[in-house]
Design a protein around this motif. Structure first.
Motif, PDB file in Angstrom:
ATOM      1  N   GLN A 144      13.366  16.145  41.657  1.00  0.00           N
ATOM      2  CA  GLN A 144      12.216  15.240  41.624  1.00  0.00           C
ATOM      3  C   GLN A 144      12.427  14.120  40.588  1.00  0.00           C
ATOM      4  O   GLN A 144      12.171  12.952  40.865  1.00  0.00           O
ATOM      5  N   LEU A 145      12.918  14.495  39.420  1.00  0.00           N
ATOM      6  CA  LEU A 145      13.188  13.501  38.375  1.00  0.00           C
ATOM      7  C   LEU A 145      14.271  12.519  38.832  1.00  0.00           C
ATOM      8  O   LEU A 145      14.177  11.319  38.584  1.00  0.00           O
ATOM      9  N   ALA A 146      15.285  13.044  39.522  1.00  0.00           N
ATOM     10  CA  ALA A 146      16.374  12.188  40.017  1.00  0.00           C
ATOM     11  C   ALA A 146      15.838  11.184  41.044  1.00  0.00           C
ATOM     12  O   ALA A 146      16.262  10.019  41.061  1.00  0.00           O
ATOM     13  N   ARG A 147      14.898  11.639  41.881  1.00  0.00           N
ATOM     14  CA  ARG A 147      14.294  10.723  42.856  1.00  0.00           C
ATOM     15  C   ARG A 147      13.527   9.606  42.145  1.00  0.00           C
ATOM     16  O   ARG A 147      13.564   8.445  42.560  1.00  0.00           O
ATOM     17  N   GLU A 148      12.833   9.974  41.049  1.00  0.00           N
ATOM     18  CA  GLU A 148      12.051   8.982  40.294  1.00  0.00           C
ATOM     19  C   GLU A 148      12.952   7.949  39.602  1.00  0.00           C
ATOM     20  O   GLU A 148      12.528   6.824  39.353  1.00  0.00           O
ATOM     21  N   HIS A 149      14.193   8.349  39.300  1.00  0.00           N
ATOM     22  CA  HIS A 149      15.138   7.452  38.604  1.00  0.00           C
ATOM     23  C   HIS A 149      16.220   6.938  39.554  1.00  0.00           C
ATOM     24  O   HIS A 149      17.281   6.509  39.090  1.00  0.00           O
ATOM     25  N   ARG A 150      15.945   6.960  40.843  1.00  0.00           N
ATOM     26  CA  ARG A 150      16.966   6.628  41.854  1.00  0.00           C
ATOM     27  C   ARG A 150      17.586   5.244  41.636  1.00  0.00           C
ATOM     28  O   ARG A 150      18.806   5.085  41.658  1.00  0.00           O
ATOM     29  N   GLU A 151      16.734   4.254  41.431  1.00  0.00           N
ATOM     30  CA  GLU A 151      17.240   2.885  41.270  1.00  0.00           C
ATOM     31  C   GLU A 151      18.148   2.764  40.040  1.00  0.00           C
ATOM     32  O   GLU A 151      19.174   2.089  40.077  1.00  0.00           O
ATOM     33  N   GLU A 152      17.733   3.429  38.978  1.00  0.00           N
ATOM     34  CA  GLU A 152      18.520   3.423  37.738  1.00  0.00           C
ATOM     35  C   GLU A 152      19.892   4.059  37.971  1.00  0.00           C
ATOM     36  O   GLU A 152      20.928   3.530  37.534  1.00  0.00           O
ATOM     37  N   ILE A 153      19.893   5.191  38.679  1.00  0.00           N
ATOM     38  CA  ILE A 153      21.151   5.897  38.983  1.00  0.00           C
ATOM     39  C   ILE A 153      22.072   5.019  39.828  1.00  0.00           C
ATOM     40  O   ILE A 153      23.272   4.906  39.553  1.00  0.00           O
ATOM     41  N   LEU A 154      21.496   4.373  40.852  1.00  0.00           N
ATOM     42  CA  LEU A 154      22.291   3.497  41.722  1.00  0.00           C
ATOM     43  C   LEU A 154      22.882   2.323  40.945  1.00  0.00           C
ATOM     44  O   LEU A 154      24.027   1.911  41.181  1.00  0.00           O
ATOM     45  N   GLU A 155      22.091   1.804  40.001  1.00  0.00           N
ATOM     46  CA  GLU A 155      22.554   0.675  39.178  1.00  0.00           C
ATOM     47  C   GLU A 155      23.750   1.078  38.317  1.00  0.00           C
ATOM     48  O   GLU A 155      24.751   0.345  38.222  1.00  0.00           O
ATOM     49  N   PHE A 156      23.670   2.285  37.707  1.00  0.00           N
ATOM     50  CA  PHE A 156      24.787   2.794  36.895  1.00  0.00           C
ATOM     51  C   PHE A 156      26.037   2.954  37.771  1.00  0.00           C
ATOM     52  O   PHE A 156      27.152   2.635  37.352  1.00  0.00           O
ATOM     53  N   ARG A 157      25.834   3.458  38.992  1.00  0.00           N
ATOM     54  CA  ARG A 157      26.981   3.668  39.888  1.00  0.00           C
ATOM     55  C   ARG A 157      27.591   2.347  40.335  1.00  0.00           C
ATOM     56  O   ARG A 157      28.818   2.214  40.408  1.00  0.00           O
ATOM     57  N   ARG A 158      26.744   1.388  40.644  1.00  0.00           N
ATOM     58  CA  ARG A 158      27.246   0.066  41.057  1.00  0.00           C
ATOM     59  C   ARG A 158      28.086  -0.573  39.943  1.00  0.00           C
ATOM     60  O   ARG A 158      29.103  -1.213  40.199  1.00  0.00           O
ATOM     61  N   ASN A 159      27.625  -0.378  38.711  1.00  0.00           N
ATOM     62  CA  ASN A 159      28.323  -0.954  37.548  1.00  0.00           C
ATOM     63  C   ASN A 159      29.432  -0.047  37.014  1.00  0.00           C
ATOM     64  O   ASN A 159      30.076  -0.371  36.016  1.00  0.00           O
ATOM     65  N   ARG A 160      29.600   1.093  37.681  1.00  0.00           N
ATOM     66  CA  ARG A 160      30.594   2.095  37.245  1.00  0.00           C
ATOM     67  C   ARG A 160      30.423   2.448  35.771  1.00  0.00           C
ATOM     68  O   ARG A 160      31.393   2.591  35.015  1.00  0.00           O
ATOM     69  N   ASP A 161      29.154   2.566  35.404  1.00  0.00           N
ATOM     70  CA  ASP A 161      28.803   2.872  34.007  1.00  0.00           C
ATOM     71  C   ASP A 161      28.674   4.393  33.859  1.00  0.00           C
ATOM     72  O   ASP A 161      27.596   4.968  33.982  1.00  0.00           O
ATOM     73  N   ARG A 162      29.821   5.020  33.590  1.00  0.00           N
ATOM     74  CA  ARG A 162      29.838   6.493  33.491  1.00  0.00           C
ATOM     75  C   ARG A 162      29.071   6.999  32.266  1.00  0.00           C
ATOM     76  O   ARG A 162      28.431   8.042  32.321  1.00  0.00           O
ATOM     77  N   VAL A 163      29.151   6.259  31.194  1.00  0.00           N
ATOM     78  CA  VAL A 163      28.459   6.672  29.957  1.00  0.00           C
ATOM     79  C   VAL A 163      26.946   6.631  30.180  1.00  0.00           C
ATOM     80  O   VAL A 163      26.226   7.568  29.846  1.00  0.00           O
ATOM     81  N   GLY A 164      26.462   5.525  30.763  1.00  0.00           N
ATOM     82  CA  GLY A 164      25.030   5.408  31.039  1.00  0.00           C
ATOM     83  C   GLY A 164      24.547   6.498  31.986  1.00  0.00           C
ATOM     84  O   GLY A 164      23.475   7.083  31.785  1.00  0.00           O
ATOM     85  N   LEU A 165      25.371   6.785  33.017  1.00  0.00           N
ATOM     86  CA  LEU A 165      25.021   7.825  33.983  1.00  0.00           C
ATOM     87  C   LEU A 165      24.966   9.199  33.317  1.00  0.00           C
ATOM     88  O   LEU A 165      24.046   9.984  33.564  1.00  0.00           O
ATOM     89  N   GLN A 166      25.949   9.471  32.452  1.00  0.00           N
ATOM     90  CA  GLN A 166      25.995  10.762  31.763  1.00  0.00           C
ATOM     91  C   GLN A 166      24.799  10.909  30.815  1.00  0.00           C
ATOM     92  O   GLN A 166      24.183  11.973  30.736  1.00  0.00           O
ATOM     93  N   ASN A 167      24.465   9.824  30.107  1.00  0.00           N
ATOM     94  CA  ASN A 167      23.321   9.872  29.187  1.00  0.00           C
ATOM     95  C   ASN A 167      22.015  10.139  29.935  1.00  0.00           C
ATOM     96  O   ASN A 167      21.164  10.912  29.473  1.00  0.00           O
ATOM     97  N   LEU A 168      21.875   9.466  31.094  1.00  0.00           N
ATOM     98  CA  LEU A 168      20.668   9.680  31.905  1.00  0.00           C
ATOM     99  C   LEU A 168      20.619  11.112  32.415  1.00  0.00           C
ATOM    100  O   LEU A 168      19.564  11.750  32.387  1.00  0.00           O
ATOM    101  N   GLN A 169      21.773  11.620  32.849  1.00  0.00           N
ATOM    102  CA  GLN A 169      21.819  13.016  33.334  1.00  0.00           C
ATOM    103  C   GLN A 169      21.403  13.983  32.241  1.00  0.00           C
ATOM    104  O   GLN A 169      20.622  14.901  32.471  1.00  0.00           O
ATOM    105  N   ASN A 170      21.913  13.764  31.027  1.00  0.00           N
ATOM    106  CA  ASN A 170      21.551  14.637  29.897  1.00  0.00           C
ATOM    107  C   ASN A 170      20.050  14.558  29.622  1.00  0.00           C
ATOM    108  O   ASN A 170      19.404  15.568  29.323  1.00  0.00           O
TER     109      ASN A 170
END
Length: 247
Positions: A144-170
């Motif tokens: 549910q939380l991942a769905r709420e942050h979907r756009e943010e997750i997609l943005e990190f992936r588009r930018n290949r921002d692994r650090v940002g993605l990992q921080n958000l996951q944590n």
């Protein structure tokens, strides 16, 4: 006084009591019964030691090779979980629904229902199930939380921002654990334990599908139907049709 419904099948009669605490499901079921909606439909999906399912309008006079289970009145009903008061003990009447991936709100089918048979559990099996339920609760919260942050997750992936993605996951993992603690661990009540270890049921469906009634008479008919021979798609080899009336 609770409404009772008689399901007359080709195997015998089943008397079901509808719960007043699930008014949307109760009223919808009564409306469909009074319209004759279920008359001539089949128990189209039967799984031994699990449940018997009906309520698909497309099952009326359906040829044996027809795949069933997708029919309905064209609407859904919001979930009405009255848990742990109502649970999936043997004889529970529950609403079918589409899976979580397309139906995260767990809204019920407008007409399809099932009656639980299940199995009798050992206390140790229920303890193991509780652990699985705890893990599932955390997974549901995280999804549910991942769905709420979907756009943010997609943005990190588009930018290949692994650090940002990992921080958000944590961050989401920490939020998940916090929310799970606030909800409390899912545990079976003594009433559930007593029912599941003596009468039987399907505890892994609890708090996932709306339970809106229970069989008062005719559990032997449910037993007979759930043990019948089936074809591809869990359809009984011999058609088991029904007519339903409010009593």
């Amino acid at each position: 006084m609770a409404t009772k419904v008689k399901i007359k099948t080709t195997k015998g009669e089943i008397i079901v009591r509808l719960y007043d605490e699930t008014p949307k499901h109760r009223d919808n079921f009564i409306k469909l019964v009074n319209e004759g909606y279920f008359d001539g439909t089949l128990f189209h999906r039967v799984i031994k030691d699990f449940m018997i399912q009906g309520g698909d309008p497309e099952s009326k006079n359906a040829p044996l090779n027809k795949m069933l289970g997708t029919g309905g009145p064209g609407y859904t009903i919001p979930a009405e979980f009255v848990y742990p008061k109502f649970f999936h003990k043997r004889g529970a009447l529950s609403a079918a629904r589409l899976g979580d991936e397309v139906n995260p709100e767990k809204a019920s089918s407008g007409s399809q229902f099932y009656i639980v048979w299940g199995k009798v559990y050992k206390a140790s099996e229920l303890k193991q199930l509780q652990k699985q339920m705890e893990m599932q609760q955390e997974q549901n919260i995280f999804d549910q939380l991942a769905r709420e942050h979907r756009e943010e997750i997609l943005e990190f992936r588009r930018n290949r921002d692994r650090v940002g993605l990992q921080n958000l996951q944590n961050q989401l993992i920490d939020e998940t654990k916090q929310k799970s603690r606030e909800m409390g661990k899912p545990v079976f009540t003594q009433e559930q334990i007593d029912a599941y270890t003596t009468l039987g049921g399907t505890p892994f469906l609890d708090n996932q599908y709306t339970v809106f009634g229970e069989v008062e008479e005719g559990l032997d008919i449910v037993e007979e139907i759930q043990s019948c021979e089936t074809l591809r798609g869990d359809r009984p080899k011999e058609d088991i049709s029904m007519t339903v009336e409010v009593i």
